[in-house]
Enzyme design. Structure first.
Site, PDB file in Angstrom:
ATOM      1  N   LYS A  40     -16.725  12.448   3.524  1.00 31.20           N
ATOM      2  CA  LYS A  40     -18.000  11.758   3.335  1.00 31.20           C
ATOM      3  C   LYS A  40     -17.898  10.639   2.308  1.00 31.20           C
ATOM      4  O   LYS A  40     -17.328  10.820   1.245  1.00 31.20           O
ATOM      5  CB  LYS A  40     -19.062  12.764   2.881  1.00 31.20           C
ATOM      6  CG  LYS A  40     -20.466  12.234   2.878  1.00 31.20           C
ATOM      7  CD  LYS A  40     -21.453  13.345   3.049  1.00 31.20           C
ATOM      8  CE  LYS A  40     -22.862  12.851   3.128  1.00 31.20           C
ATOM      9  NZ  LYS A  40     -23.142  11.884   4.170  1.00 31.20           N
ATOM     10  N   GLY A  45     -14.315  13.127  -4.353  1.00 29.28           N
ATOM     11  CA  GLY A  45     -12.952  13.135  -3.818  1.00 29.28           C
ATOM     12  C   GLY A  45     -12.698  12.010  -2.828  1.00 29.28           C
ATOM     13  O   GLY A  45     -11.642  11.379  -2.846  1.00 29.28           O
ATOM     14  N   CYS A  46     -13.667  11.749  -1.965  1.00 32.64           N
ATOM     15  CA  CYS A  46     -13.486  10.697  -0.948  1.00 32.64           C
ATOM     16  C   CYS A  46     -13.492   9.306  -1.572  1.00 32.64           C
ATOM     17  O   CYS A  46     -12.774   8.412  -1.112  1.00 32.64           O
ATOM     18  CB  CYS A  46     -14.564  10.816   0.128  1.00 32.64           C
ATOM     19  SG  CYS A  46     -14.429  12.373   1.052  1.00 32.64           S
ATOM     20  N   THR A  47     -14.265   9.129  -2.620  1.00 33.05           N
ATOM     21  CA  THR A  47     -14.258   7.853  -3.333  1.00 33.05           C
ATOM     22  C   THR A  47     -12.910   7.655  -4.025  1.00 33.05           C
ATOM     23  O   THR A  47     -12.315   6.571  -3.948  1.00 33.05           O
ATOM     24  CB  THR A  47     -15.410   7.787  -4.354  1.00 33.05           C
ATOM     25  OG1 THR A  47     -16.654   7.893  -3.645  1.00 33.05           O
ATOM     26  CG2 THR A  47     -15.382   6.499  -5.153  1.00 33.05           C
ATOM     27  N   ALA A  50     -10.346   6.763  -1.263  1.00 39.55           N
ATOM     28  CA  ALA A  50     -10.515   5.386  -0.779  1.00 39.55           C
ATOM     29  C   ALA A  50     -10.043   4.380  -1.823  1.00 39.55           C
ATOM     30  O   ALA A  50      -9.381   3.389  -1.488  1.00 39.55           O
ATOM     31  CB  ALA A  50     -11.977   5.134  -0.413  1.00 39.55           C
TER      32      ALA A  50
END
Length: 153
Positions: A40, A45-47, A50
């Site tokens: 998401k 974590g996803c930030t 990325a």
């Protein structure tokens, strides 16, 4: 469990932050690429993941290996995420989760997207897989090593 190394990556078409649809076989014809699946936009974590791809993007660009991020977020959310974090690669919207399932990037039972990264060669054969990565940092440098080992002379 992720798709196996040496298998052909499934073809797909998804909306892209580029403003058009992305089709693997058409848009990456005769070109290697990295497909990374993540849960998401805007989560911690996803930030971090990325932003690590962003920070290491030159390594991928230098060997002409595009990076594409895929999650269930819609294009509007992807565009905000891409702009806020200055991401130099496209994000693809798999809102129905069909491609995520095709690439076995789903956590069984709970159905969340599992952090999974694939390196595809120019014929879209899977040559490296990083599956079920609990920590978003670190696997990007391993992917760069896989590119150096498998795709550079």
């Amino acid at each position: 469990m992720a798709l196996k190394i040496n298998t052909q990556a499934p073809n797909f078409t998804l909306p892209s932050t580029s403003g058009s649809s992305f089709t693997l076989r058409k848009d990456m014809a005769d070109k290697p690429c990295v497909l990374y699946f993540y849960p998401k936009d805007f989560t911690l974590g996803c930030t971090a993941e990325a932003c690590e791809f962003r920070n290491e993007f030159e390594e991928f660009a230098n060997v002409d290996v595009p990076v594409l991020g895929i999650s269930k977020d819609d294009i509007a959310t992807h565009l905000l995420f891409k702009e806020k974090y200055c991401l130099p690669f496209d994000l693809l919207a798999d809102t129905a989760g069909i491609v995520i399932k095709m690439y076995d990037a789903v956590i069984p039972i709970i159905g969340y997207t599992r952090r999974t990264t694939y390196l595809l060669d120019a014929s879209h054969r899977i040559i490296a897989v990083y599956d079920n990565v609990l920590y978003p940092q670190g696997h990007i440098s391993a992917m760069i090593q896989a590119i150096r080992k498998n795709l550079t002379p």
